[in-house]
Enzyme design. Structure first.
Site, PDB file in Angstrom:
ATOM      1  N   LYS A  92       0.820  -1.217   0.000  1.00 28.54           N
ATOM      2  CA  LYS A  92       0.000   0.000   0.000  1.00 28.54           C
ATOM      3  C   LYS A  92       0.857   1.272   0.000  1.00 28.54           C
ATOM      4  O   LYS A  92       0.422   2.314   0.452  1.00 28.54           O
ATOM      5  CB  LYS A  92      -0.969   0.021   1.195  1.00 28.54           C
ATOM      6  CG  LYS A  92      -1.982  -1.094   1.165  1.00 28.54           C
ATOM      7  CD  LYS A  92      -2.960  -0.886   0.042  1.00 28.54           C
ATOM      8  CE  LYS A  92      -3.855  -2.097  -0.154  1.00 28.54           C
ATOM      9  NZ  LYS A  92      -4.598  -2.017  -1.395  1.00 28.54           N
ATOM     10  N   GLY A  93       2.084   1.133  -0.493  1.00 25.55           N
ATOM     11  CA  GLY A  93       2.973   2.293  -0.548  1.00 25.55           C
ATOM     12  C   GLY A  93       2.873   3.062  -1.851  1.00 25.55           C
ATOM     13  O   GLY A  93       3.574   4.047  -2.047  1.00 25.55           O
ATOM     14  N   GLY A  94       2.038   2.584  -2.780  1.00 23.73           N
ATOM     15  CA  GLY A  94       1.865   3.284  -4.050  1.00 23.73           C
ATOM     16  C   GLY A  94       2.809   2.803  -5.133  1.00 23.73           C
ATOM     17  O   GLY A  94       3.000   3.478  -6.146  1.00 23.73           O
ATOM     18  N   THR A  95       3.393   1.621  -4.967  1.00 23.09           N
ATOM     19  CA  THR A  95       4.347   1.128  -5.962  1.00 23.09           C
ATOM     20  C   THR A  95       3.670   0.805  -7.289  1.00 23.09           C
ATOM     21  O   THR A  95       4.254   0.992  -8.348  1.00 23.09           O
ATOM     22  CB  THR A  95       5.068  -0.120  -5.432  1.00 23.09           C
ATOM     23  OG1 THR A  95       4.093  -1.038  -4.917  1.00 23.09           O
ATOM     24  CG2 THR A  95       6.042   0.241  -4.328  1.00 23.09           C
ATOM     25  N   ARG A  96       2.458   0.329  -7.241  1.00 22.44           N
ATOM     26  CA  ARG A  96       1.739   0.014  -8.479  1.00 22.44           C
ATOM     27  C   ARG A  96       1.507   1.275  -9.295  1.00 22.44           C
ATOM     28  O   ARG A  96       1.702   1.292 -10.511  1.00 22.44           O
ATOM     29  CB  ARG A  96       0.414  -0.688  -8.136  1.00 22.44           C
ATOM     30  CG  ARG A  96      -0.538  -0.901  -9.290  1.00 22.44           C
ATOM     31  CD  ARG A  96       0.023  -1.681 -10.444  1.00 22.44           C
ATOM     32  NE  ARG A  96       0.468  -3.020 -10.112  1.00 22.44           N
ATOM     33  CZ  ARG A  96       0.939  -3.888 -11.009  1.00 22.44           C
ATOM     34  NH1 ARG A  96       1.017  -3.552 -12.283  1.00 22.44           N
ATOM     35  NH2 ARG A  96       1.350  -5.070 -10.645  1.00 22.44           N
TER      36      ARG A  96
END
Ligand code: PPS
Length: 130
Positions: A92-96
């Site tokens: 949920k760190g925004g890597t996608r």
């Protein structure tokens, strides 16, 4: 002369439907080269799908059949390479989102799904990772 409401309606629907059909076909053929298959999460190498067998060039099909994380999709370079950049992040760190933004760049090729090489597949070795 009035064409009547039904032919007018047909004409109004034809343009958007035709445009949608064209876009769908364009996306389908664009993806056939670069999204042939997602890497399998199991130990077995990813098997190329029927679509990739039909649409990929022989060289790309061979790469897909070779298995491995990176080579399981057609990267366009014609060779198996280790990645030049790795995105590391917590859940949920925004890597996608970062990956999708980078993927827009024409010089960047990205693997379809997260390969999880270092945390789940390290024992498979660098040959799998390529
Ligand atoms: N720029 C920016 N600002 C704020 N929040 C953002 C941003 N980009 C992605 N996101 C949110 O990050 C969540 C997805 O993170 P990941 O892609 O790392 O998810 S995952 O762990 O790989 O599934 C996901 O949150 P949830 O919608 O709550 O799941 C995204 O909405």
């Amino acid at each position: 002369m009035d064409a009547g409401p039904v032919p007018q309606l047909r004409r109004r629907l034809l343009l958007p439907l035709g445009t949608m059909l064209f876009l769908c076909l364009y996306m389908f053929y664009s993806c056939a080269g670069s999204c042939s298959s997602y890497p399998s999460s199991s130990a077995a190498p990813a098997q190329p799908g029927v679509l990739s067998q039909l649409l990929l060039r022989p060289q790309a099909r061979q790469q897909a059949e070779d298995g491995g994380a990176i080579s399981s999709f057609y990267n366009g370079s014609g060779s198996k390479k280790l990645p030049q950049a790795i995105i590391i992040g917590v859940k949920k760190g925004g890597t996608r989102a970062l990956l999708e933004f980078l993927r827009v760049h024409p010089d960047i090729r990205a693997v379809g799904a997260e390969p999880h090489f270092f945390d789940r597949n390290y024992d498979k070795g660098l040959d799998w990772y390529r």
